[in-house]
Design a protein around this motif. Sequence first.
Motif, mmCIF file in Angstrom:
data_model
loop_
_atom_site.group_PDB
_atom_site.id
_atom_site.type_symbol
_atom_site.label_atom_id
_atom_site.label_comp_id
_atom_site.label_asym_id
_atom_site.label_seq_id
_atom_site.Cartn_x
_atom_site.Cartn_y
_atom_site.Cartn_z
ATOM 1 N N GLU A 157 -15.010 26.381 12.201
ATOM 2 C CA GLU A 157 -15.529 26.980 13.587
ATOM 3 C C GLU A 157 -14.329 27.220 14.262
ATOM 4 N N LEU A 158 -13.409 26.472 14.379
ATOM 5 C CA LEU A 158 -12.259 26.591 15.362
ATOM 6 C C LEU A 158 -11.555 27.990 14.569
ATOM 7 N N THR A 159 -11.347 27.845 13.329
ATOM 8 C CA THR A 159 -10.780 29.025 12.756
ATOM 9 C C THR A 159 -11.493 30.394 12.990
ATOM 10 N N ARG A 160 -12.790 30.389 12.850
ATOM 11 C CA ARG A 160 -13.689 31.540 13.254
ATOM 12 C C ARG A 160 -13.539 31.830 14.521
ATOM 13 N N GLU A 161 -13.506 31.027 15.571
ATOM 14 C CA GLU A 161 -13.340 31.320 17.022
ATOM 15 C C GLU A 161 -12.099 32.033 17.344
ATOM 16 N N ALA A 162 -10.938 31.504 16.788
ATOM 17 C CA ALA A 162 -9.602 32.051 17.043
ATOM 18 C C ALA A 162 -9.624 33.397 16.307
ATOM 19 N N SER A 163 -10.362 33.682 15.167
ATOM 20 C CA SER A 163 -10.266 34.784 14.694
ATOM 21 C C SER A 163 -10.890 36.045 15.197
ATOM 22 N N GLU A 164 -12.017 35.586 16.003
ATOM 23 C CA GLU A 164 -12.900 36.433 16.887
ATOM 24 C C GLU A 164 -12.028 36.857 18.094
ATOM 25 N N LEU A 165 -11.301 35.550 18.902
ATOM 26 C CA LEU A 165 -10.521 35.522 19.777
ATOM 27 C C LEU A 165 -9.529 36.763 19.804
ATOM 28 N N ILE A 166 -9.039 36.826 18.996
ATOM 29 C CA ILE A 166 -7.780 37.835 18.989
ATOM 30 C C ILE A 166 -8.175 39.304 19.065
ATOM 31 N N THR A 167 -9.330 39.601 18.517
ATOM 32 C CA THR A 167 -9.967 40.932 18.693
ATOM 33 C C THR A 167 -10.515 41.086 20.080
ATOM 34 N N ARG A 168 -10.939 40.143 20.959
ATOM 35 C CA ARG A 168 -11.314 40.349 22.007
ATOM 36 C C ARG A 168 -10.192 40.561 23.246
ATOM 37 N N ILE A 169 -8.970 40.166 22.878
ATOM 38 C CA ILE A 169 -7.800 40.061 23.896
ATOM 39 C C ILE A 169 -6.740 41.252 23.377
ATOM 40 N N THR A 170 -7.137 42.397 22.472
ATOM 41 C CA THR A 170 -6.331 43.282 22.188
ATOM 42 C C THR A 170 -6.723 44.605 23.303
ATOM 43 N N ALA A 171 -5.966 45.644 23.221
ATOM 44 C CA ALA A 171 -6.105 46.528 24.113
ATOM 45 C C ALA A 171 -7.355 47.298 23.999
ATOM 46 N N GLN A 172 -8.024 47.166 22.572
ATOM 47 C CA GLN A 172 -9.446 47.671 22.342
ATOM 48 C C GLN A 172 -10.504 46.756 22.689
ATOM 49 N N GLY A 173 -9.979 45.621 22.771
ATOM 50 C CA GLY A 173 -11.119 44.678 23.471
ATOM 51 C C GLY A 173 -11.362 44.525 24.898
ATOM 52 N N ARG A 174 -12.173 43.588 25.286
ATOM 53 C CA ARG A 174 -12.613 43.651 26.768
ATOM 54 C C ARG A 174 -11.793 42.734 27.633
ATOM 55 N N ASP A 175 -10.657 42.093 27.049
ATOM 56 C CA ASP A 175 -9.705 41.304 27.959
ATOM 57 C C ASP A 175 -8.195 41.335 27.390
ATOM 58 N N ALA A 176 -7.609 42.366 27.400
ATOM 59 C CA ALA A 176 -6.402 42.307 26.881
ATOM 60 C C ALA A 176 -5.382 41.473 27.392
ATOM 61 N N ARG A 177 -4.738 40.720 26.607
ATOM 62 C CA ARG A 177 -3.705 39.873 27.018
ATOM 63 C C ARG A 177 -2.441 39.850 26.205
ATOM 64 N N PRO A 178 -1.487 40.784 26.418
ATOM 65 C CA PRO A 178 -0.408 40.918 25.666
ATOM 66 C C PRO A 178 0.601 39.536 25.801
ATOM 67 N N LEU A 179 1.006 39.344 24.842
ATOM 68 C CA LEU A 179 1.923 37.961 24.421
ATOM 69 C C LEU A 179 3.020 37.911 25.505
ATOM 70 N N ALA A 180 3.533 39.123 26.144
ATOM 71 C CA ALA A 180 4.533 39.047 27.040
ATOM 72 C C ALA A 180 3.908 38.625 28.565
#
Length: 608
Positions: free
Chosen positions: A259-282
Amino acid sequence: MIQLHSTVAKVTEQIENRSRGPRQSYLDLMERSRDLRPQRGQLSCGNLAHGFAACGDDDKDSIRLMESSNIGIVTAFNDMLSAHQPYAEYPDKIKSYVRAVGSTAQVAGGVPAMCDGVTQGQVGMELSLFSRDNIAQAAGIALSHHMFDGIVCLGICDKIVPGLVIGILRFGHLPALFIPAGPMPSGLPNPEKARVRQLFAEGKVGREELLVAESASYHSAGTCTFYGTANSNQMVMEAMGLQLPGGSFVNPGTPLREELTREASELITRITAQGRDARPLAEVIDARSFVNAIVALLASGGSTNHTIHLVAMARAAGLVINWDDFSELSGVVPLLARVYPNGQADINHFHAAGGTGFMFRELLDAGLMHGDANTVWGSNFEDYTQEPYLEGDKLAWRPAADKSLDTDVLGTVEKPFSSEGGLRLLTGNLGRAVIKVSAVKPEHRKVVGPAVVIDSQDALAGKFAAGELNRDCVVVVRFQGPRANGMPELHKLTPLLGSLQDKGFSIALVTDGRMSGASGKVPAAIHVTPEAAMGGALARLQNGDMLTLDADTGTLSCDISDAALAERTPAKTPTDSEEGVGRELFSMFRKVVTTPEAGASVIFDETF
């Protein structure tokens, strides 16, 4: 919010001030790269067709539309590393999980992943540190196709995580996170394994008995359970906010791990520029992130390898940290964990006693970590005092334990195992070095004795067998730095030196090489810089010179005056009679690699 400890604030400010130029250059580079998002939109039709040719029709449509995220997976999978073996199925799992939320994922590329446990004491170990820069370059190549909106890294061990971090920071305009696989269940207790190793070194048990003990300790898929560099990597990734909180030390193959792997996989999509909460690594990684990482490393008694790796990782983000930062923080950060080699417990015991969530809360409440540091999950690092659990079959979060469930394993700021952290800086006329004191008993932290000077780790075994070391002495193993032979770990020296210490002799090690994250017990001044191959003082030492290693005062010195040392002709770097698997491959690395205190990196030896 709790006021930040004055020393933590001071060190953070020092890093920011000395990094002003390179940090701004890095951020400017990331801003220019940001203009390419979504990057695959810049590709020609032919480029894009190549990029998704092997995908299914639904994935092709999703990638073509540009409205959802396409995640690049950089994997260090091989099934020779126990820690990485579970990764075999992760890419397909990640693809399935992100597809369920309307996105896609592709394996961008693989990176090499050598196991220091296999190469310890072998010629292959000469490639170990070099492999970190190779991994960074391989990660950069994997991500160079401009197909991706976010990055998932699959890596756990030794040089692999630092190499991946260095590589993906060049793509810091994208979000990135790590997904771990967890440690193997507890097997033969680590102290018992060490006891058998020492008996083997003394000739009291044979190879068969040794192999039985080793196999009972390293017995299944997952990270080795001692607190070496691999598990230190996981601690550091959590402290930097690049993994889910509380997930580093959940065993492979368990429902919670899945379930942690599932959550991390979904999380990365939420923090892209196309997601709701963009968080660039920099924007996630800054000076606060690295201070948090150092503090967590010190409080847990982590691997000395990170006095090299964190420097190089920071440099990739345009941040300049040095050993003085480690030393200043170690003076105020208490030691809160006792995990082998710093105690009897293993990493599973640490996790059960309260784990990272409890330890982070203790440190945050004392003002020793930046609670406002950015992270990939939650609002900020304050949220990393939570732990995951299953509510039925669903992942949920709750506050971590409010008290240690085993005070022999996990202490508090009020009642720490030591008032200072596990690492210290040593200085003197032999140069600068680091020492891990968390595993060294107080009565062994000062050694004054005559030098026994050798130019290879193999030479020690002969002297040990001949009884030449049955006395108080300081063993100097030189020409083990990055420019000499790639700076291999010298962990195979530990059973021999430990045996001498147990006989009642006052023993210390001084070397320009590295020790494994699993090493301890015997005081060892390591990473001595300048190294012997660059004309450092170690190249001028002679047998019988009186040396002082004092971890309490931070002293590493010789009783010979600087002038007298300078008059001596330095020994030449030895040439091996047989070719190793490393020498012919890393000639470039050996010529241009920086010093250990500068991260021992060939990639970031110039400013941005």
